[in-house]
Motif scaffolding. Sequence first.
Motif, mmCIF file in Angstrom:
data_model
loop_
_atom_site.group_PDB
_atom_site.id
_atom_site.type_symbol
_atom_site.label_atom_id
_atom_site.label_comp_id
_atom_site.label_asym_id
_atom_site.label_seq_id
_atom_site.Cartn_x
_atom_site.Cartn_y
_atom_site.Cartn_z
ATOM 1 N N THR A 55 -6.654 58.355 11.474
ATOM 2 C CA THR A 55 -7.149 59.733 11.573
ATOM 3 C C THR A 55 -6.900 60.335 12.947
ATOM 4 O O THR A 55 -7.090 61.531 13.136
ATOM 5 N N HIS A 56 -6.504 59.499 13.904
ATOM 6 C CA HIS A 56 -6.197 59.980 15.254
ATOM 7 C C HIS A 56 -5.258 58.974 15.909
ATOM 8 O O HIS A 56 -5.008 57.890 15.378
ATOM 9 N N ARG A 154 -1.336 59.207 15.111
ATOM 10 C CA ARG A 154 -2.141 59.884 14.091
ATOM 11 C C ARG A 154 -1.322 60.054 12.822
ATOM 12 O O ARG A 154 -0.167 60.482 12.847
ATOM 13 N N THR A 176 -9.168 53.275 13.886
ATOM 14 C CA THR A 176 -8.460 54.508 13.523
ATOM 15 C C THR A 176 -9.362 55.503 12.804
ATOM 16 O O THR A 176 -8.883 56.445 12.179
ATOM 17 N N GLY A 177 -10.700 55.270 12.860
ATOM 18 C CA GLY A 177 -11.634 56.293 12.428
ATOM 19 C C GLY A 177 -12.281 56.103 11.081
ATOM 20 O O GLY A 177 -12.933 57.020 10.581
ATOM 21 N N HIS A 178 -12.166 54.923 10.469
ATOM 22 C CA HIS A 178 -12.713 54.712 9.131
ATOM 23 C C HIS A 178 -13.963 53.840 9.187
ATOM 24 O O HIS A 178 -13.994 52.838 9.892
#
Length: 416
Positions: A55-56, A154, A176-178
């Motif tokens: 996600t980033h 990303r 990675t944002g999860h």
Amino acid sequence: MAQLTDDCFAFGGKLMRVEEALASIAERFPVIAGTESVPLGLADGRIAAEDVFATHDLPPFANTAVDGYAVRFSDLATVGDTVLPVAGRLAAGAAADAMPEGAAIRIFTGAPMPPGADTVFMQEDVSREGDRVTLPAGLKPGANARPAGEDLGRGGLAIPAGRRLRPQDLALAAATGHARITVRRRLRVALFSTGNELTEPGAPLRPGAIHDSNRVLLATLLTRLGVVVDDLGILRDDPATLPAHLAEAARDHDLILTSGGVSTGEEDHVKAAVEAQGRLMLWRLAIKPGRPVAAGLVAGTPFIGLPGNPVAVYVTLLFVVRPLLARLSGALYEPPLSWPVRASFAYRKKAGRREFVRVSLFRDAGGELEARKFPRDGAGVLTSLTESDGLVELPDDTTGIAPGDTLAYYPHALLW
């Protein structure tokens, strides 16, 4: 409950090679439907149902890999040391202001690089007096600085669909944002042993009886492979009741797995029971130990019948059932890794079938690893699994090996 296409391929006197059998079954065994979203902490060993993307950027910002001093490389002298004033201090978690020209910033591992800075000197390589630092010549531009997205950009693929999730995969998902991941539902496997001679472990042995070890072996290994095992006990060699037992198991399971009763003896009734409730897709593989393997469907549910001898069960679970479980669960199948080792023994075999020989590893006088064959070959010798280190593979067309030949070695410790 999975449904198979209502067809079969021929089987008969000729033994079917393992790859041919697996390819044929894979065409007919569908991926089991159903997914769920689970927290990362509960996803270890599950099968990713869809691709997972970052996600980033990872890292999300440029940062330093060391404790030291951040500078603009263009501020360094081309020859000799450079002396710069220290204009500030920057720790991990702090926000970075723009880098002043002609100065250095004291910086600590993980801290964001000040905008404009591009190089970091390790603190061990510099000398500081008061508010000035002396920087030696010779450092390359960009040294010790990690750019944003160095690990993964990303939108980059972090985890492919079908991967059996490992702790490192879950760490990457978190980074990675999860917080959650969508996984395939677990397969439900109905497990039977068959045979009038079998007695439950721990029960007194009547004359002619043996304790059932195959269900313990299969249940524990299947659990390691991430499936839900329903242990349905021992089925007796009764051709009148076997079909009904199999049909009942088919209603609530994704796979029926049995051991024993699939050979050609008068008391081997499983093959006929499967045909009474469905279709047989294959019977008899070119593999030793483990030739009598049956595969098909019972009332629309996949069925695998393994031999009765425990070593044959171990080998066929590894090289036949395991890839089929991967197929059913939507996993990307990764064959077990092997290592080349040198044989210390001679061995003869028939061409046209694959054989797996139990061995242990030793070092010869020169320190090289060699494989020594377990002294007994029987497929019912359980101690050949407990007192060996692994298996060596003899390819289908090989007719024998001699001392010094190189063999593919599969260590027990890394197979499951």
